[in-house]
Design an enzyme around this catalytic site. Structure first.
Site, PDB file in Angstrom:
ATOM      1  N   CYS A  26       0.865  -1.177   0.000  1.00 54.72           N
ATOM      2  CA  CYS A  26       0.000   0.000   0.000  1.00 54.72           C
ATOM      3  C   CYS A  26       0.901   1.225   0.000  1.00 54.72           C
ATOM      4  O   CYS A  26       2.030   1.156  -0.466  1.00 54.72           O
ATOM      5  CB  CYS A  26      -0.954  -0.019   1.203  1.00 54.72           C
ATOM      6  SG  CYS A  26      -0.108  -0.123   2.794  1.00 54.72           S
ATOM      7  N   VAL A  27       0.444   2.325   0.524  1.00 51.88           N
ATOM      8  CA  VAL A  27       1.214   3.571   0.452  1.00 51.88           C
ATOM      9  C   VAL A  27       2.521   3.490   1.234  1.00 51.88           C
ATOM     10  O   VAL A  27       3.552   4.005   0.810  1.00 51.88           O
ATOM     11  CB  VAL A  27       0.371   4.756   0.980  1.00 51.88           C
ATOM     12  CG1 VAL A  27       1.190   6.040   0.977  1.00 51.88           C
ATOM     13  CG2 VAL A  27      -0.874   4.929   0.125  1.00 51.88           C
TER      14      VAL A  27
END
Length: 473
Positions: A26-27
């Site tokens: 993810c980020v």
């Protein structure tokens, strides 16, 4: 930085390539589903270059690397492991095999609203611009810009029209939720339009007894009020789940030759009936119950209630139950046009950033702890608290996290005193300024500074009195 070396060290300490079920990112985090979690050495992984924290959640191993770095590490990792790229959804599905039903339910809330956030944020920002045009006393005027200038009046009217997406929120939720639950999202849109059909009565007026002349349908002795579900966030989610399951049920049982006609027709009819008979009223009950709790905490509880509300948000993040808050925020936007939870989210996140800075100040100069603390603080400025929590604030003790919880409480109390509200949800930190109601924007900034500063102060005071474990390493 040698990304291949980092990836190789991670792979070696999670049991090798044969122990990887799937991998995504993810980020800020590398997210792995392991076949055998006992083969994972978290202590070694935490000390790999670039790693800021390691934890298990929802059946997944999360290795926090931070924005940007995680992309490089992930690319090297899948090459090193010799596996194909997986989407986050693939990893979530795989991870659910090891996760509980309760966490899965809360995660579903998050998935439904994540896809909608860009549109909601865009509409909220447009309404924020309109609010500037409609607010008296700005720019030295005695009245509003809209009342003073024709161009401002026209622009205000234009903004009001193009921000109409918030008026159709139940339609978008039906689309996103039906897609999330595996149904045909177009059928979800159709039922979503039923939720807000203009020929139906207003739900809010009906529930308050302001529709004395409301008409009723009578089906087999059952009276159904001809009333819509404006603001029907929970009716939309519940009906979407039913629609997706019922559509799958029909698809398996209806003969192939008739499926094209019967499946969508019966799905729409039965789902709409279920909406009016079961899930609409049930959704109203859920919304009323949540509304009661929020009113008790925020409205009737006043400053104390807001303190508690802001303080508990990040503990909810640790448990994974915070995903349900998005549904409550959407309900607030749909029913009142304002969201007073967003400012509380903001102070709860920035307080965790304050704890990172506090630990940075206490750590030895040029130590890795300082590097991790400051790099974990940066994501909190844009509304991401997990690196701060897992890499710093609960790494050696609960003290930094507890100080942040306390700081968030005071920040929340400040937000309540000055009635800080947002026009949307999904943005906090610095970007969150763009969706805050303009007349109280300055207090949004001050409230965040209060939460941030007090957290640092609490950590320093505690360290002077008792010493924060691991702080001076």
């Amino acid at each position: 930085m040698d990304y291949k070396k980092i990836a190789r060290e991670v792979l070696e300490n999670v049991g090798g390539k044969d122990n990887i079920a799937s991998a995504a990112h993810c980020v800020t985090r590398l997210r792995l589903v392991l076949k055998d979690t006992t083969k994972c050495d978290k202590t070694v992984i935490e000390n790999i270059e670039g790693a800021k924290g390691v934890f298990f959640n929802s059946g997944q191993l999360h290795v926090v690397f931070g924005t940007g770095l995680v992309d490089m590490v992930y690319a090297a990792f899948i090459e090193e492991a010799g596996i194909k790229e997986s989407s986050l959804e693939d990893v979530k599905i795989e991870g659910k095999k090891n996760g509980g039903k309760l966490k899965e339910m809360f995660k579903a809330f998050s998935d439904i609203f994540v896809a909608l956030i860009p549109g909601i944020v865009g509409c909220a920002m447009i309404l924020g611009l309109r609010a500037i045009l409609m607010t008296s006393g700005l720019f030295g005027l005695e009245t509003t810009l809209a009342k003073t200038y024709k161009w401002a009046s026209d622009l205000s009217s234009f903004f009001n029209i193009i921000a109409t997406g918030l008026n159709f929120l139940p339609v978008f939720i039906m689309y996103s939720a039906t897609k999330r639950f595996g149904g045909n999202p177009v059928l979800g849109i159709i039922i979503g339009l039923v939720l807000i059909h203009p020929e139906l009565g207003n739900r809010f007026d009906f529930l308050q007894g302001k529709l004395p002349d409301v008409s009723y349908w009578n089906f087999f002795g059952i009276n159904i009020p001809e009333v819509a579900f404006q603001g029907g966030v929970f009716p939309a989610i519940l009906t979407s789940l039913f629609l997706a399951k019922f559509e799958k049920f029909l698809t398996k049982r209806v003969p192939q030759i008739l499926s094209f006609i019967l499946v969508p027709t019966l799905t729409i009819i039965v789902s709409a009936a279920a909406l009016f008979l079961v899930f609409g009223p049930l959704g109203d009950v859920i919304a009323s119950g949540l509304g009661f709790v929020i009113e008790l905490l925020y409205i009737k509880g006043g400053v104390v209630g807001a303190f508690v509300f802001a303080a508990v948000l990040q503990p909810l993040v640790i448990t994974g139950t915070h995903h349900a808050i998005g549904g409550i925020e959407a309900q607030l936007i749909a029913s009142t046009g304002f969201n007073y939870i967003q400012p509380l989210w903001a102070v709860s996140i920035i307080a965790q950033g304050g704890a990172c800075v506090g630990m940075f100040l206490l750590a030895k100069k040029k130590s890795k702890r300082r590097e991790i603390a400051i790099s974990s603080f940066i994501p909190t400025l844009v509304g991401v608290s997990e690196p701060a929590i897992f890499a710093v604030n609960i790494k050696d003790s609960i003290i930094p996290f507890a100080c942040a919880v306390l700081g968030a409480g005071f920040g929340g109390a400040y937000m309540r005193i000055f009635s800080v509200k947002a026009l949307g949800f999904g943005l906090t930190g610095i970007p969150g300024v763009t969706i805050v109601n303009p007349p109280v924007m300055i207090h949004y900034v001050i409230g965040n500074i209060v939460a941030f500063s007090l957290t640092i102060l609490f950590i320093i005071i505690y360290d002077k009195l008792k010493g924060v474990p691991g702080a001076h390493e």
